[in-house]
Motif scaffolding. Structure first.
Motif, PDB file in Angstrom:
ATOM      1  N   ASN A 112       0.831  -1.200   0.000  1.00 24.67           N
ATOM      2  CA  ASN A 112       0.000   0.000   0.000  1.00 24.67           C
ATOM      3  C   ASN A 112       0.867   1.252   0.000  1.00 24.67           C
ATOM      4  N   SER A 113       0.305   2.307  -0.526  1.00 25.91           N
ATOM      5  CA  SER A 113       0.998   3.592  -0.456  1.00 25.91           C
ATOM      6  C   SER A 113       0.876   4.138   0.960  1.00 25.91           C
ATOM      7  N   LEU A 114       1.680   5.134   1.273  1.00 29.73           N
ATOM      8  CA  LEU A 114       1.627   5.758   2.591  1.00 29.73           C
ATOM      9  C   LEU A 114       0.253   6.379   2.838  1.00 29.73           C
ATOM     10  N   ALA A 115      -0.333   6.982   1.815  1.00 26.02           N
ATOM     11  CA  ALA A 115      -1.657   7.593   1.963  1.00 26.02           C
ATOM     12  C   ALA A 115      -2.714   6.535   2.282  1.00 26.02           C
ATOM     13  N   ASN A 169      -2.196   3.573   3.716  1.00 24.28           N
ATOM     14  CA  ASN A 169      -1.949   3.089   5.071  1.00 24.28           C
ATOM     15  C   ASN A 169      -2.420   4.093   6.124  1.00 24.28           C
ATOM     16  N   SER A 170      -2.281   5.377   5.834  1.00 25.83           N
ATOM     17  CA  SER A 170      -2.763   6.409   6.754  1.00 25.83           C
ATOM     18  C   SER A 170      -4.280   6.356   6.868  1.00 25.83           C
ATOM     19  N   ARG A 171      -4.974   6.197   5.735  1.00 24.35           N
ATOM     20  CA  ARG A 171      -6.438   6.088   5.763  1.00 24.35           C
ATOM     21  C   ARG A 171      -6.886   4.839   6.510  1.00 24.35           C
ATOM     22  N   ALA A 198      -5.252   3.368   8.983  1.00 28.77           N
ATOM     23  CA  ALA A 198      -5.041   3.640  10.410  1.00 28.77           C
ATOM     24  C   ALA A 198      -6.138   4.546  10.958  1.00 28.77           C
ATOM     25  N   LEU A 199      -6.513   5.574  10.201  1.00 31.12           N
ATOM     26  CA  LEU A 199      -7.594   6.460  10.633  1.00 31.12           C
ATOM     27  C   LEU A 199      -8.926   5.709  10.679  1.00 31.12           C
TER      28      LEU A 199
END
Length: 145
Positions: free
Chosen positions: A64-67, A69-71, A73-74
């Motif tokens: 996954n892209s960092l974006a 993975n951030s979504r 986690a959120l």
């Protein structure tokens, strides 16, 4: 990581869910099917999907892209917030807020997210609480419902 690894992990999760949910019993009957039905059904679906991946898998999976993975986690934080606020806010408000949050998190417009959240919260409350006799918390809307 490939599809087979994910499938095996899903099978392990399904087995754990079945083990953990097997002894769930309510002290009194408040639903027609009882509290065990939902976790068993979810475990069955996860297990069938995991079995399919374990048998037919083998395809490499891109990271996954960092974006993304951030979504994700959120999303996990949002689900935890939903679980903590569910009883106090009630099903309708908590579900509407969660739907708006998830919709906005993945790029939905405000109008569509709010409309979808309100419709989902009200529709599923009446479907489960009134039609299927699954007791759901009314929370802040208790006097209106």
């Amino acid at each position: 990581m490939n599809d087979r690894t994910l499938g095996i992990c899903a099978l392990i999760l399904a087995a754990f869910m079945t083990w953990a949910g097997w002894d769930i019993e309510a002290p009194f009957a408040y639903e027609p099917v009882g509290p065990r039905a939902f976790p068993m059904l979810v475990a069955l679906i996860i297990g069938l999907c995991g079995l399919r991946l374990a048998i037919k898998g083998g395809n490499p999976i891109e990271g996954n892209s960092l974006a993304a993975n951030s979504r994700i986690a959120l999303m996990v934080l949002g689900a935890a917030g939903y679980a903590f606020l569910f009883q106090w806010l009630g099903f309708i408000i908590a579900t509407a807020l969660m739907t708006v949050y998830v919709g906005r998190l993945f790029g939905g417009g405000w109008l569509k997210c709010v409309a979808g959240g309100v419709i989902m919260g009200v529709f599923f409350f009446f479907l489960f609480d009134r039609l299927l006799d699954v007791v759901l918390p009314t929370g802040l809307l208790g006097d209106l419902l």
